[in-house]
Design a protein around this motif. Sequence first.
Motif, PDB file in Angstrom:
ATOM      1  N   ALA A 110      13.696   4.518  -2.784  1.00 35.31           N
ATOM      2  CA  ALA A 110      13.041   5.359  -2.481  1.00 35.31           C
ATOM      3  C   ALA A 110      14.044   6.585  -1.690  1.00 35.31           C
ATOM      4  CB  ALA A 110      11.985   5.285  -1.127  1.00 35.31           C
ATOM      5  N   TRP A 166      -1.557  -5.047  -2.029  1.00 34.90           N
ATOM      6  CA  TRP A 166      -0.825  -4.219  -1.127  1.00 34.90           C
ATOM      7  C   TRP A 166      -1.700  -3.118  -0.574  1.00 34.90           C
ATOM      8  CZ3 TRP A 166      -0.828   0.794  -3.641  1.00 34.90           C
ATOM      9  CH2 TRP A 166      -1.286   0.720  -5.152  1.00 34.90           C
ATOM     10  N   LEU A 363       2.257   5.508   2.058  1.00 37.70           N
ATOM     11  CA  LEU A 363       2.906   4.891   0.705  1.00 37.70           C
ATOM     12  C   LEU A 363       4.022   3.872   1.231  1.00 37.70           C
ATOM     13  CD1 LEU A 363       3.008   8.118  -1.171  1.00 37.70           C
ATOM     14  CD2 LEU A 363       2.270   6.083  -2.144  1.00 37.70           C
ATOM     15  N   TRP A 366       2.353   0.604   1.880  1.00 36.23           N
ATOM     16  CA  TRP A 366       1.897   0.125   0.576  1.00 36.23           C
ATOM     17  C   TRP A 366       3.137  -0.731  -0.329  1.00 36.23           C
ATOM     18  CZ3 TRP A 366      -1.259   4.868  -1.518  1.00 36.23           C
ATOM     19  CH2 TRP A 366      -2.537   4.626  -1.098  1.00 36.23           C
ATOM     20  N   LEU A 367       4.285   0.131  -0.196  1.00 35.49           N
ATOM     21  CA  LEU A 367       5.327  -0.391  -0.858  1.00 35.49           C
ATOM     22  C   LEU A 367       5.926  -1.532  -0.110  1.00 35.49           C
ATOM     23  CD1 LEU A 367       7.530  -0.086  -3.285  1.00 35.49           C
ATOM     24  CD2 LEU A 367       8.857   1.824  -1.572  1.00 35.49           C
ATOM     25  N   GLU A 368       5.847  -1.808   0.940  1.00 34.70           N
ATOM     26  CA  GLU A 368       6.474  -2.761   1.751  1.00 34.70           C
ATOM     27  C   GLU A 368       5.366  -3.878   1.384  1.00 34.70           C
ATOM     28  OE1 GLU A 368       6.912  -4.408   6.233  1.00 34.70           O
ATOM     29  OE2 GLU A 368       5.936  -2.614   5.917  1.00 34.70           O
ATOM     30  N   PHE A 370       3.555  -4.094  -1.324  1.00 33.82           N
ATOM     31  CA  PHE A 370       3.837  -4.271  -2.870  1.00 33.82           C
ATOM     32  C   PHE A 370       5.166  -5.369  -3.057  1.00 33.82           C
ATOM     33  CE2 PHE A 370       5.707  -3.403  -6.985  1.00 33.82           C
ATOM     34  CZ  PHE A 370       4.528  -3.286  -7.831  1.00 33.82           C
ATOM     35  N   ASN A 371       6.188  -4.789  -2.485  1.00 32.85           N
ATOM     36  CA  ASN A 371       7.544  -5.558  -2.470  1.00 32.85           C
ATOM     37  C   ASN A 371       7.271  -7.032  -1.997  1.00 32.85           C
ATOM     38  OD1 ASN A 371       8.956  -3.615  -3.719  1.00 32.85           O
ATOM     39  ND2 ASN A 371       9.568  -2.705  -1.795  1.00 32.85           N
ATOM     40  N   TRP A 389       5.364   0.096 -11.468  1.00 32.80           N
ATOM     41  CA  TRP A 389       4.328   0.339 -10.173  1.00 32.80           C
ATOM     42  C   TRP A 389       5.438   0.538  -8.917  1.00 32.80           C
ATOM     43  CZ3 TRP A 389      -0.546   1.160  -8.930  1.00 32.80           C
ATOM     44  CH2 TRP A 389      -1.426   1.523 -10.208  1.00 32.80           C
ATOM     45  N   ARG A 390       6.508  -0.233  -9.025  1.00 37.33           N
ATOM     46  CA  ARG A 390       7.623  -0.032  -7.785  1.00 37.33           C
ATOM     47  C   ARG A 390       7.972   1.130  -7.746  1.00 37.33           C
ATOM     48  NH1 ARG A 390      11.672  -4.587  -7.619  1.00 37.33           N
ATOM     49  NH2 ARG A 390      10.331  -5.440  -6.122  1.00 37.33           N
ATOM     50  N   LEU A 393       5.454   4.030  -6.651  1.00 37.45           N
ATOM     51  CA  LEU A 393       5.177   4.096  -5.142  1.00 37.45           C
ATOM     52  C   LEU A 393       6.257   4.789  -4.741  1.00 37.45           C
ATOM     53  CD1 LEU A 393       3.210   0.480  -4.587  1.00 37.45           C
ATOM     54  CD2 LEU A 393       2.406   2.901  -4.690  1.00 37.45           C
ATOM     55  N   ALA A 394       7.590   4.333  -4.767  1.00 37.78           N
ATOM     56  CA  ALA A 394       8.727   4.865  -4.309  1.00 37.78           C
ATOM     57  C   ALA A 394       8.909   6.285  -4.487  1.00 37.78           C
ATOM     58  CB  ALA A 394      10.189   3.949  -4.512  1.00 37.78           C
TER      59      ALA A 394
END
Length: 431
Positions: A110, A166, A363, A366-368, A370-371, A389-390, A393-394
């Motif tokens: 990001a 996520w 976001l 969400w990214l946290e 997701f990862n 998708w990563r 989001l980033a």
Amino acid sequence: MAKDFQKNKGTSLNIPPRGGGAYTAELAPSRARVSSLYRWLARKLLDLLGNPPISLVLWNAEEITTSDQSLVARVHIHDNEVLHQLLINPALHFGDLYSVGRIKIEGDLAEFLKTVYSAIARSPKYIKLKIAQTRLFYRPSQNRLLNSRENIHHHYDIGNDFYELWLDREALQYTCAYFPSPDLTIEEAQRAKMDYICRKLGLKPGDRVVEAGCGWGGLARHMAKQYGAKVRSYNISRQQILYAREKAKADGLEGSVDYVEDDYRNIEGKYDVFVTIGMLEHVGRDNYRVLGDVIHRTLTSKGRGLIHSIGRNKPELMNAWIEKRIFPGAYPPTLREMMDVFEDHEFSVLDVENLRMHYAKTLGHWLERFNRNADLIEQKFDRAFMRAWRLYLAGSIAAFTTGSLQLFQISFTRGTNNNLPWTRAHLYESL
């Protein structure tokens, strides 16, 4: 999404088939010789991007940078064709090249994207290239009835279990949360968002509400349970509708909430409240007056409404890769463009708020998550899907943080409705 990657099998991008084993291991670096031509191309690419504080690490481990600032990230280039693709159309090709591992980012993804977005916004060469390519090649999807369904299916019908990994665990809210306090959990912030919307609408027991695009139905259930409203929600994502109906049944709300699998253009009936959260992005700017017609014919004489939408400060099409891979048919409007919804029928805009930084924070949550679940997502789909998708989001965090994207909430009513709050105190008294 994964099906689209499969369609590209055999192209110069070497995108793997869904579920295939082509990228179960990391790609081995190319053994091609690095000539002075490729060093020159690498510098030309950095110059095109506005010379951000990043370096390009070529396939022989040679590192090239054109900035004297501290590096934010290193971009590992797998082979010489990557340089050609990025110079031709970086906005389109970067996403696919990253997804299949032909580009790797050493550093926070990001932060890397924020740095690049800030640099290209000041790069005359990049801006000139973007304008030319948009005019020549970019044709966004038209959101007619048939392909609107296809576009929504592409993104939202991937599988509810994917989004459950996520999004917030309570209502699967896939729109900007509201953080009256920055230390809220994503569940708390999504509840705060729904309450904030209800306060902006002045929602009260017995109000008849119509919702255009309901996601997994969380807002409709919240309005019914917490405010005593009767809600009818329209959505063309079958997966979401089925999920929403099951949740409403489990909560004993079948008499208060009705989920209709249909397009917003087919909304029928009369309502006290019209609300749409995160759908205007999918309507298309050519259809804003159509949406205004729908609101006009459905709202009562004292009806009020709210539109919550990703937007921009100036007209600009969606990123080419996002439009192709993630959100076909999407278009974030400017405030001026959004006025096409209201002006023909003389709706009065009561309040406009920009929650841009709230979306960046949403976001981040969400990214946290997701990862944390990246391995499960890769097993369910494939590595290219997970990395795409990563990146999405980033990249969205970077877009909201650098001001490329906005989040507008607009509340409105009939122009003749004088039954209005005297101040904005009611918006914050419960916080």
